[in-house]
Every structure is written in C-alpha cells, then in structure tokens.
Design a protein around this motif. Structure first.
Motif, PDB file in Angstrom:
ATOM      1  N   THR A 281     -37.237 -77.812 -40.299  1.00 65.18           N
ATOM      2  CA  THR A 281     -38.366 -78.025 -39.387  1.00 65.18           C
ATOM      3  C   THR A 281     -38.246 -79.372 -38.683  1.00 65.18           C
ATOM      4  O   THR A 281     -38.594 -79.533 -37.522  1.00 65.18           O
ATOM      5  CB  THR A 281     -39.707 -77.990 -40.178  1.00 65.18           C
ATOM      6  OG1 THR A 281     -39.640 -76.891 -41.067  1.00 65.18           O
ATOM      7  CG2 THR A 281     -40.895 -77.854 -39.272  1.00 65.18           C
ATOM      8  N   ASP A 282     -37.702 -80.337 -39.428  1.00 65.97           N
ATOM      9  CA  ASP A 282     -37.569 -81.680 -38.879  1.00 65.97           C
ATOM     10  C   ASP A 282     -36.639 -81.722 -37.657  1.00 65.97           C
ATOM     11  O   ASP A 282     -36.673 -82.661 -36.870  1.00 65.97           O
ATOM     12  CB  ASP A 282     -36.986 -82.573 -39.985  1.00 65.97           C
ATOM     13  CG  ASP A 282     -37.201 -84.034 -39.689  1.00 65.97           C
ATOM     14  OD1 ASP A 282     -38.362 -84.445 -39.706  1.00 65.97           O
ATOM     15  OD2 ASP A 282     -36.210 -84.739 -39.425  1.00 65.97           O
ATOM     16  N   LEU A 283     -35.819 -80.680 -37.506  1.00 67.76           N
ATOM     17  CA  LEU A 283     -34.854 -80.675 -36.388  1.00 67.76           C
ATOM     18  C   LEU A 283     -35.452 -80.135 -35.097  1.00 67.76           C
ATOM     19  O   LEU A 283     -34.847 -80.264 -34.027  1.00 67.76           O
ATOM     20  CB  LEU A 283     -33.630 -79.821 -36.765  1.00 67.76           C
ATOM     21  CG  LEU A 283     -32.663 -80.464 -37.756  1.00 67.76           C
ATOM     22  CD1 LEU A 283     -31.568 -79.495 -38.133  1.00 67.76           C
ATOM     23  CD2 LEU A 283     -32.051 -81.709 -37.133  1.00 67.76           C
ATOM     24  N   LYS A 284     -36.636 -79.523 -35.211  1.00 68.09           N
ATOM     25  CA  LYS A 284     -37.230 -78.871 -34.028  1.00 68.09           C
ATOM     26  C   LYS A 284     -37.344 -79.796 -32.816  1.00 68.09           C
ATOM     27  O   LYS A 284     -36.941 -79.425 -31.721  1.00 68.09           O
ATOM     28  CB  LYS A 284     -38.601 -78.291 -34.392  1.00 68.09           C
ATOM     29  CG  LYS A 284     -38.476 -77.011 -35.159  1.00 68.09           C
ATOM     30  CD  LYS A 284     -39.532 -75.999 -34.716  1.00 68.09           C
ATOM     31  CE  LYS A 284     -39.292 -74.674 -35.390  1.00 68.09           C
ATOM     32  NZ  LYS A 284     -40.264 -74.413 -36.458  1.00 68.09           N
ATOM     33  N   PRO A 285     -37.874 -81.024 -32.985  1.00 67.85           N
ATOM     34  CA  PRO A 285     -38.018 -81.891 -31.817  1.00 67.85           C
ATOM     35  C   PRO A 285     -36.696 -82.124 -31.089  1.00 67.85           C
ATOM     36  O   PRO A 285     -36.679 -82.294 -29.864  1.00 67.85           O
ATOM     37  CB  PRO A 285     -38.528 -83.210 -32.402  1.00 67.85           C
ATOM     38  CG  PRO A 285     -39.094 -82.866 -33.719  1.00 67.85           C
ATOM     39  CD  PRO A 285     -38.379 -81.655 -34.198  1.00 67.85           C
ATOM     40  N   TYR A 286     -35.572 -82.098 -31.843  1.00 67.76           N
ATOM     41  CA  TYR A 286     -34.273 -82.351 -31.203  1.00 67.76           C
ATOM     42  C   TYR A 286     -33.862 -81.171 -30.334  1.00 67.76           C
ATOM     43  O   TYR A 286     -33.176 -81.323 -29.334  1.00 67.76           O
ATOM     44  CB  TYR A 286     -33.206 -82.665 -32.258  1.00 67.76           C
ATOM     45  CG  TYR A 286     -33.566 -83.923 -32.999  1.00 67.76           C
ATOM     46  CD1 TYR A 286     -33.247 -85.165 -32.479  1.00 67.76           C
ATOM     47  CD2 TYR A 286     -34.292 -83.863 -34.185  1.00 67.76           C
ATOM     48  CE1 TYR A 286     -33.635 -86.331 -33.124  1.00 67.76           C
ATOM     49  CE2 TYR A 286     -34.678 -85.008 -34.841  1.00 67.76           C
ATOM     50  CZ  TYR A 286     -34.351 -86.243 -34.300  1.00 67.76           C
ATOM     51  OH  TYR A 286     -34.737 -87.396 -34.938  1.00 67.76           O
ATOM     52  N   LYS A 287     -34.323 -79.999 -30.759  1.00 63.62           N
ATOM     53  CA  LYS A 287     -34.061 -78.791 -29.959  1.00 63.62           C
ATOM     54  C   LYS A 287     -34.728 -78.976 -28.589  1.00 63.62           C
ATOM     55  O   LYS A 287     -34.113 -78.750 -27.548  1.00 63.62           O
ATOM     56  CB  LYS A 287     -34.631 -77.576 -30.696  1.00 63.62           C
ATOM     57  CG  LYS A 287     -34.219 -76.249 -30.113  1.00 63.62           C
ATOM     58  CD  LYS A 287     -34.679 -75.149 -31.059  1.00 63.62           C
ATOM     59  CE  LYS A 287     -34.665 -73.770 -30.419  1.00 63.62           C
ATOM     60  NZ  LYS A 287     -33.350 -73.323 -29.995  1.00 63.62           N
TER      61      LYS A 287
END
Ligand code: ADP
Length: 575
Positions: A281-287
């Motif tokens: 979930t923590d990677l979502k902003p990078y998407k």
C-alpha cells in the motif's frame, strides 16, 4: 751408572715433566701435553689423569667463556634471581638502562628495582612457574636509579641445574617505553575522536529536533489547509511546499540514520505486520507520481508471500521507497516495475523475500555501480543540481538490508532481464513468519470522516506553539475537547486539578521534560493513558518513554488517522 741409578734419573725427569704439566694446566695452558712412557706405570696413570683433566677444563672453561659472551651480548635487560628473589646477576644492558653499578644491585632484593604492584605480579609469576617452565610478555616497570619507572615487557623462566634443582629465575625484559608512548597517543587520539563523534551526535540530535519542530508545524498545517477547499492554484502551491518539506524531512532522517550507522547504534524492530497492507500500500503514491510523469508503474507480488510477517516494516519501506523514488527520479519515459518474490526455502518460520526495482531510465555507468552504495556518492556530479538528493539513500539502504541478513546490488542495464536500458536494483531480506499471528487486521479509513464516538477531554503538553495549535486543530476535527500545558511541570499541576481522559505529552521541553513529568504522575498514582508525541523514533528513545510509564509513543509528524487510532486504542485498553 747402574741401571738402578739410570731408572731413578728417568723417574726424576718424568716427575719434573709432570710438575711442568701441572703448572701449565693450572695456568690455563690446556693444550700442553706430555707423552706417556711405554712402561704403563703409576706415573703414566697420573699423566693420563692430568691430560684428561686438562681436556675437561679446556672444554668447561671455553663453554663458560661462551656463556659469558652470550650474557654480555644480550641487548635487553637480563637479571638472574635466586629462589628468594634476591638478585644474583644483572647484565651490562640492565646496568646501563637503569644506571646502576653491578655491586649496587647484585645480592640486593629484586624489590629494590620494582614497585610494590609489580612485586605482586612477580609473586603471581612465581606461582605460574611452579606448573610451567616460563611466562611470556608480562608487563612490569623497572625502576631507574633516579626513581623513574621504565615499562618493560618481560619473560621469566626457571633456571635449573643438571639435576633439575631450581636455581632461581632468569628474567629477560625489553624496554617498551616507545611502544607505550605510541599506544597512549593512539588511545588519546581514539578518545578525542570519540569525544568529537559524541559531540557531533549530540549536535545532530539537537539540530534535528530544532529543525523538525518547525518542519512538523509546516507539514501539519499544509495537511490542514488541504482540507479547507483551497483553489486549484493554491492546492498546487501547497503540494509543492509539502514536497519540499518532505524532502527536507527525509534528508534530516537520512543524516540521523547515517550517524547511527556510523556509531553502530542502528537496530531493527521485530514486529508482526501485514505485508501487503504495510509494504505494498505504501507504494501507491509512487504509482501516481510515475503516472504523472507518463511512466507506467507495475507491482507484482508473489502469492507465496505470507500475509503476516515479522520484521521492521518502517525500515523495509524505507529501503523500497528509496529505490522506487530513485527509479521515478531518474526515469523520464518507459516503465518502472517492482517485483516481490519468495526465494528458495529457508529455515522454518522464516521467509527469504527478493525485491526487484527495474526502471527504463538513464542507467548508471558501470564504473559507478559499486561506489553509489557509499555515503554521499552520486553517479555524476550534475545530479544533485538536476535532481537533488544527498547520495545517502543507498548507503542507508545497504546497511538496513545487511541488518536483515540480505544483499543489495545493481545491474545497469538489466541484461539478465533482457533489457538494454535502465537499471535494476535488487535486494533480499530474511523475515520471520509467525506461527500464530496475533495481528489484528485494520481497515482503510477516510480521514475526513473520522470522529470519536464519545467525548474525550485531552491534555496536550507541548512547548512549541505551532505544534500545539496543530494538535489542537486535529483534535478539534476529531471531535475531542482539550486543554494545553507548555511544559511537564504545568502538565503535572493540571493533571492534579482537572479530569482528563488522556495526555498527549511532548518529550523535550523546558522546566520539566515529558519523561520526568510522566514518572512524577505515575508515582502519584495517575492512571490515565499518557502518549508520547515526539519526533525521535529511535528504539532507545521509545523504550525510555515506555519505561517511565507512558503507554505508547507516536511519531511526529503524525496524521489525523494516526492520532485517531492511537487515542481510540489507548482509551479502549483502559476502559
Ligand atoms: P540520492 O539521494 O542522491 O538519490 P542515493 O544513495 O539514493 O542518493 O543514490 C545515489 C546515486 O545513485 C544517485 O545520485 C544516482 O546517481 C544513482 N542512482 C540511484 N538509483 C538510480 C536509478 N534508478 N537510475 C539512475 N541512477 C541511479
């Protein structure tokens, strides 16, 4: 002349010869020899005996000279002690180095040239020599005639005669003054370096606190302003301020981490966490960030990765975030691909997870691929101007990965993935798999809809006005009421007077800090939850908070969701 007279004359002559032989031998002329007669009489026996004595004397006197020459040739101090520890002999080197004459030391007790403390060492050596023939590299101080002590490294061995009777102790000692000086200088240099390091750490810790406090204020208010329906232009400005504030915050954290790494004080937590929820979930902003740049962003997660793992999710995220941020930063077109997979089986209750971050960006020159894992290193000098960054991220990532018993490496371009452009960073980590996870699953919440179900009255303790206002605002939107105190002393006084459901306590404050205030409150029987609100997230700091009686620790800057969750949890535990 009768034959009798002739015989008498020859005997007299031989006695003269024998007298001469005795004289020569007695005077050290051991090579003087006379021949035996053919008679094989008593005089021949005597001559044979004296000849043999001459030979023996020659052999033993030469070996005595030989020993004497060795004795004189020893350049280190040599002392022969009798069994009662009186000095039998000292060599010239010893006399010279200690500035004594032989008669001033010989027959004197050895105590004369060593200190009481060293005499005790000597006693211990003597005990050791009962079981062993020698003792090496014992440090003792021999006293110069002027009273100064000279450090020596000594070896002791027992002196035996041919029948293994103990004749005393032979001591050979080397002057180690220079070595000692060198060691002392080294020690002093080390102490100076440690003191400087300590000062540097303290400076960093204080400075980080001083920077973090206003920074938390800035970031917190930006979040609050975002909720006030700003215009599109204002939203953009706010987002830019937020990004700048966050990079400053990251730089600060990186510097603190590096300092901890240098002092080998950085350790990992071992907590149960939901891998997909905490890490993916923590990677979502990078998407979103990548897609804004027109880059495709894909995440693939191996199904074999267990739901709940044991490790340090904050640090794992830190490593992944660093790799993904770099991938987004250094890629202008194409795609970024993040792949999580389970590596070959490991020990029971463990899983070895590999993470690959592959981008199609500018890549890293081969000769730089090793050095980018070193502190403050960037692939080329124009990078900090063009892209920002301090060159610390990968150093810290490497250290964290090694703490998780893994390896990190880079391949650029990633030929093993059939790509001729971009970079691939990969690392693996060993994580625990709890047999019976005790983790409660949490559900995602919409921050704007959060409200406490019942009224809570909170005491906020913080010396920083901006932080105080920020916490007040967040509590207000959550539907709580509050009062404020500016230091620990005030907090203690207020807790005695008013009825609070919970205290939010800053740690570093003037007059009385949060730890002392908590200790004081707990001693007087105060049993309401006390939550530490502090920017310091190191384990020893958090442990200290719990030790003094706080119920939980919350990192600053905190989100509305964080505050809501921690307050709800603590109040439900106490009810
Ligand atoms: P920085 O904060 O400067 O990014 P890092 O330690 O994270 O520090 O990275 C060090 C350097 O490695 C970067 O400055 C860049 O030169 C290079 N680098 C790291 N990741 C990539 C990537 N995905 N593509 C190209 N270069 C990279």
């Amino acid at each position: 002349m009768s034959s009798y007279e002739q015989k008498e004359l020859s005997i007299k002559k031989r006695i003269d010869e024998i007298s001469r032989l005795i004289f020569e031998v007695a005077n050290g002329n051991f090579d003087y020899k006379i021949n035996l007669s053919d008679n094989d009489d008593e005089l021949d026996g005597l001559i044979g005996g004296i000849n043999m004595l001459g030979e023996e004397l020659k052999a033993s006197t030469v070996s005595k000279d030989f020993i004497e020459s060795i004795y004189k040739g020893v350049v280190d101090t040599l002392v022969i002690l009798r069994p009662d520890l009186s000095i039998e002999r000292v060599n010239d080197a010893a006399l010279k180095s200690l500035n004594y004459q032989a008669n001033e030391l010989e027959n004197e007790p050895f105590r004369k040239i060593i200190s009481d403390a060293d005499y005790l060492i000597l006693e211990a050596v003597r005990k050791t020599l009962i079981h062993e023939d020698n003792c090496h590299d014992i440090e003792i101080n021999l006293q110069h005639k002027n009273g100064d002590y000279i450090p020596h490294s000594a070896s002791f061995s027992i002196l035996y005669d041919n029948h293994r009777n103990n004749l005393g102790i032979i001591l050979i000692a080397k002057d180690i003054t220079q070595q000692k000086q060198f060691e002392n200088e080294l020690l002093q240099a080390k102490e100076r370096a440690e003191a400087t390091n300590e000062a540097k750490s303290n400076f960093l810790a204080n400075m980080s606190h001083e920077i973090r406090t206003p920074l938390n204020g800035i970031l917190g208010f930006i979040n609050l302003m975002m909720e006030t329906s700003p215009s599109e232009v204002q939203q953009n400005y706010l987002r830019l301020i937020k990004v700048s504030g966050e990079s400053l915050s990251k730089l600060l954290n990186d510097m603190l981490d590096l300092n901890k790494i240098e002092q080998q004080k950085l350790s990992l937590e071992s907590l149960e966490f939901d891998f997909r929820e905490k890490i993916i979930t923590d990677l979502k902003p990078y998407k979103y960030l990548a897609e804004e740049k027109g880059i495709a962003f894909e995440i693939a997660v191996d199904e074999k990765i267990p739901k709940v793992l044991k490790g340090d999710p904050v640090r794992i995220n830190q490593v992944i975030r660093n790799l993904v941020t770099n991938a987004v930063k250094f890629t202008n077109s194409g795609s970024i691909y993040v792949n999580f997979k389970v590596l070959k089986p490991t020990a029971d209750n463990m899983v070895n997870i590999a993470v690959e971050v592959i981008d199609s960006g500018k890549g890293i020159p081969f000769q730089k691929q090793e050095t980018i894992f070193e502190s403050f290193t960037q692939a080329d000098n124009s990078i900090s101007r063009e892209f920002g960054g301090s060159g610390l991220g990968l150093t810290i990532a490497k250290y964290m990965v090694e703490l998780m018993k893994g390896n990190i490496s880079v391949e650029s371009p990633p030929v093993s993935k059939n790509r001729d452009q971009g970079s691939m960073f990969q690392f693996n980590m060993l994580l625990g798999v709890p047999e019976k996870p005790s983790l409660l699953s949490t559900t995602a919440v919409d921050p704007s809809k959060l409200k406490f179900e019942s009224a809570h009255h909170v005491l906020i303790v913080d010396d920083n006005e901006i932080n105080l206002t920020l916490t007040k605002k967040v509590l207000e939107t959550l539907g709580a009421t509050f009062q404020t105190a500016e230091n620990g002393q005030e907090a203690v006084d207020m807790a005695k007077t008013y009825d609070f459901d919970l205290i939010l306590m800053d740690v570093q404050m003037p007059v009385m800090n949060g730890w002392l205030a908590t200790e004081y409150l707990r001693k007087m029987g105060y049993d309401k939850p006390i939550i530490a609100l502090s920017a310091n997230v190191y384990k020893e700091h958090i442990d200290k908070c719990l030790e003094v009686g706080m119920d939980a620790h919350m990192r600053k800057p905190f989100s509305k969701v964080d505050l809501f969750n921690i307050i709800s949890k603590q109040l439900s535990l106490k009810s």
